[in-house]
Motif scaffolding. Structure first.
Motif, short mmCIF file in Angstrom:
data_model
loop_
_atom_site.label_atom_id
_atom_site.label_comp_id
_atom_site.label_asym_id
_atom_site.label_seq_id
_atom_site.Cartn_x
_atom_site.Cartn_y
_atom_site.Cartn_z
N LEU A 226 46.59 15.31 2.73
CA LEU A 226 46.43 14.12 3.56
C LEU A 226 45.41 13.15 2.93
O LEU A 226 45.62 11.93 2.96
CB LEU A 226 45.98 14.50 4.96
N ALA A 227 44.35 13.71 2.37
CA ALA A 227 43.34 12.87 1.72
C ALA A 227 43.94 12.13 0.53
O ALA A 227 43.66 10.94 0.32
CB ALA A 227 42.14 13.71 1.28
N MET A 228 44.78 12.81 -0.25
CA MET A 228 45.39 12.16 -1.42
C MET A 228 46.29 11.01 -0.98
O MET A 228 46.28 9.95 -1.61
CB MET A 228 46.18 13.18 -2.25
N LYS A 229 47.04 11.19 0.11
CA LYS A 229 47.87 10.09 0.62
C LYS A 229 47.00 8.89 0.98
O LYS A 229 47.33 7.75 0.66
CB LYS A 229 48.65 10.55 1.86
N GLN A 230 45.89 9.14 1.64
CA GLN A 230 44.99 8.05 2.04
C GLN A 230 44.36 7.39 0.82
O GLN A 230 44.18 6.17 0.79
CB GLN A 230 43.91 8.57 2.98
N ILE A 231 44.04 8.19 -0.18
CA ILE A 231 43.44 7.65 -1.41
C ILE A 231 44.44 6.75 -2.13
O ILE A 231 44.09 5.65 -2.55
CB ILE A 231 42.96 8.79 -2.33
N VAL A 232 45.67 7.21 -2.26
CA VAL A 232 46.70 6.40 -2.94
C VAL A 232 46.91 5.11 -2.18
O VAL A 232 47.02 4.03 -2.78
CB VAL A 232 48.01 7.20 -3.11
N GLU A 233 46.94 5.16 -0.86
CA GLU A 233 47.11 3.94 -0.07
C GLU A 233 45.92 2.99 -0.27
O GLU A 233 46.10 1.78 -0.45
CB GLU A 233 47.27 4.26 1.41
N ALA A 234 44.71 3.53 -0.26
CA ALA A 234 43.52 2.70 -0.47
C ALA A 234 43.53 2.08 -1.87
O ALA A 234 43.19 0.91 -2.04
CB ALA A 234 42.25 3.52 -0.26
N LEU A 235 43.94 2.86 -2.87
CA LEU A 235 44.01 2.34 -4.24
C LEU A 235 45.07 1.25 -4.35
O LEU A 235 44.86 0.23 -5.00
CB LEU A 235 44.31 3.46 -5.23
N ALA A 236 46.22 1.46 -3.71
CA ALA A 236 47.28 0.44 -3.73
C ALA A 236 46.77 -0.85 -3.09
O ALA A 236 47.00 -1.94 -3.62
CB ALA A 236 48.52 0.95 -3.00
N ASN A 237 46.08 -0.73 -1.97
CA ASN A 237 45.53 -1.92 -1.31
C ASN A 237 44.53 -2.63 -2.22
O ASN A 237 44.49 -3.86 -2.27
CB ASN A 237 44.87 -1.55 0.01
#
Length: 192
Positions: free
Chosen positions: A105-116
């Motif tokens: 779940l943390a990796m999903k949030q990290i990828v989303e934050a990086l994409a943003n």
């Protein structure tokens, strides 16, 4: 084994410290990053501690965006901390797990934050470059292409980059918007 009350105090202190990154003047950020790192190392159990990494990274990117251009050493240090958290805490994450654990779940949030961060023309060159490098690291760890990681955000891409006519933006934002568009074109399908 850490006493539950101590773990709770550390979690609260970590959350407050992360929040302070959004408040402090830029001269205090390096001390706060070190404090967050020390608190994070003490959190137990480790598999639950990783759930704090996305909010730590968001705070660090905020710090990176706010640092003055001339503070190259501070920029380098923030970038080091961002890469360090991902490199040390995210190996073994699986974004497509049927029963995701806190790391997934943390990796999903990290990828989303990086994409943003990557797709934000207002983020600034240093933050953008760091986000691109960190996303590449995530891509390597997950054994997925950068394009496939960014694909869920492709609809937002055009809105984020071109929601305003370029000539209505400050010059540095115009340049960053073009850099973001160029990066996305270079990444290729399935983004554009």
């Amino acid at each position: 084994e850490m006493a539950p009350r101590i773990a709770q105090v550390l979690e609260t202190f970590l959350s407050k410290s992360i929040h302070q990154c959004f408040q402090l003047p830029c001269l205090e950020h390096s001390h706060m990053m070190k404090a967050i790192g020390m608190i994070y190392k003490e959190l137990q159990p480790r598999d639950q501690a990783v759930s704090h990494v996305p909010s730590i990274l968001k705070a660090l990117f905020f710090v990176l965006r706010k640092l003055p251009w001339h503070s190259l050493e501070d920029q380098k240090e923030v970038k080091h901390w961002i890469i360090k958290y991902v490199r040390e805490e995210m190996p073994g994450a699986d974004m497509e797990a049927k029963e995701p654990d806190p790391k997934d779940l943390a990796m999903k949030q990290i990828v989303e934050a990086l994409a943003n961060e990557i797709l934000n023309a207002n983020s600034g060159q240093k933050a953008n470059e760091c986000a691109i490098e960190t996303l590449q690291l995530c891509s390597d760890m997950l054994d997925k292409s950068v394009g496939s990681l960014l694909e869920p955000f492709s609809k937002r891409l055009l809105v984020l980059i071109f929601h305003k006519h370029l000539s209505t933006r400050k010059l540095e934002v115009q340049i960053q918007a073009l850099s973001v568009a160029t990066y996305c074109i270079a990444v290729g399908p399935p983004i554009i």
